[in-house]
Write an enzyme that holds these catalytic residues in place. Sequence first.
Site, mmCIF file in Angstrom:
data_model
loop_
_atom_site.group_PDB
_atom_site.id
_atom_site.type_symbol
_atom_site.label_atom_id
_atom_site.label_comp_id
_atom_site.label_asym_id
_atom_site.label_seq_id
_atom_site.Cartn_x
_atom_site.Cartn_y
_atom_site.Cartn_z
ATOM 1 N N ARG A 99 -16.172 -3.883 1.516
ATOM 2 C CA ARG A 99 -15.588 -3.776 0.194
ATOM 3 C C ARG A 99 -16.345 -2.823 -0.749
ATOM 4 N NH1 ARG A 99 -12.030 -7.186 -2.830
ATOM 5 N NH2 ARG A 99 -11.705 -8.473 -0.992
ATOM 6 N N GLU A 157 18.433 3.064 0.305
ATOM 7 C CA GLU A 157 18.915 4.325 0.859
ATOM 8 C C GLU A 157 18.248 4.614 2.201
ATOM 9 O OE1 GLU A 157 18.542 8.347 1.961
ATOM 10 O OE2 GLU A 157 16.859 7.333 1.002
#
Length: 293
Positions: free
Chosen positions: A118, A139
């Site tokens: 991290r 779409e």
Amino acid sequence: MVPTLKFAVFLLALFAFVDASSAEKDFVQCEKIVREWARSALEEEIEGDGHTLQDLLFFLHVPRTGGRTYFHCLVKKVYGAALECPRSYDKLRFDPRKPKCRLVATHDDYSIMSMLPREKTSVMTVLRHPVDRVFSAYEFSVEVASRFLVHPNLTSATELTKRIRAKHKGVSTLDIWPWKYLVPWMREDLFARRDARKMKGLSYVNSNDSYNVEEMAMPLHQFINEPVVLDTVHNGATFQVAGLTNNSYLAEAHDVRHCVQKFTILGEHVLQVAQILVNLAEEVGQYAICWSH
Ligand SMILES: *[C@@H]1O[C@H](CO)[C@@H](O)[C@H](O)[C@H]1NC(C)=O
Ligand SMILES: *[C@@H]1O[C@H](CO)[C@@H](O)[C@H](O)[C@H]1NC(C)=O
Ligand SMILES: *[C@@H]1O[C@H](CO)[C@@H](O)[C@H](O)[C@H]1NC(C)=O
């Protein structure tokens, strides 16, 4: 007759009562789950050290944001192929075991940070207006699914999938979340509509009315209410930034998401975390945000 009816009414009222109180209990429990997650999600955030790019760059690709273009035309060029983690792009479950690579790009959500170092990782993403993103997801689902229509039967759809995979060196849109769910589902729907048109003796490739294509493809208002779309498209970017998608690595993410889907008012907490992550990132240089138009 009359007493029975009364009894039934009484029973219904009782059920309604039981139902309401259990829903309330659910809500209280859900609120607790979501609040606890929100608290721990922000606790885990570490202080960054200014606007420096860390050793590893995680490109969090929110679908339909132009992220692919941005990644291939810019990010990847800057890093060069040598630094890219193997099969990191378009390969759903990224394998973090390969050492020394510096660039990871996936459709995985922020929860992948639980598998990465991290403090040595920067995150970059591209966001887009959520409504535009949903239109685009619709779409794209229809577009990719309709490529299968050139093949007149379902058997050949499987063949086409194989061929697409071969062309893209084993990975294709059909392997990537959320398209791996949306495309086959949309494909089934397109085939069903095509078959219905055939049965009616209509052409299945042409329509006289370009503004009414319901006989050929699922309309948007239906798309947005389908379970698979609720699962993977609604609030997609927020869930991705918060690490709470239906594709999350964290087991607890699914309870949180289900709670938020059930009691939408709890979504405020998720949005807040996502916004804090994004703002914090802009301050500490961990989360670079671009707006795509
Ligand atoms: C359709 O499927 C059948 C059965 O698998 C196959 O024999 C036939 O060749 C297919 N037709 C086309 C045009 O691909
Ligand atoms: C659609 O167009 C075809 C060819 O021009 C025509 O024969 C047919 O009657 C039209 N159908 C409708 C419903 O307008
Ligand atoms: C994610 O969504 C897809 C499509 O609705 C579903 O098939 C899958 O089981 C979901 N996964 C989880 C972990 O909920």
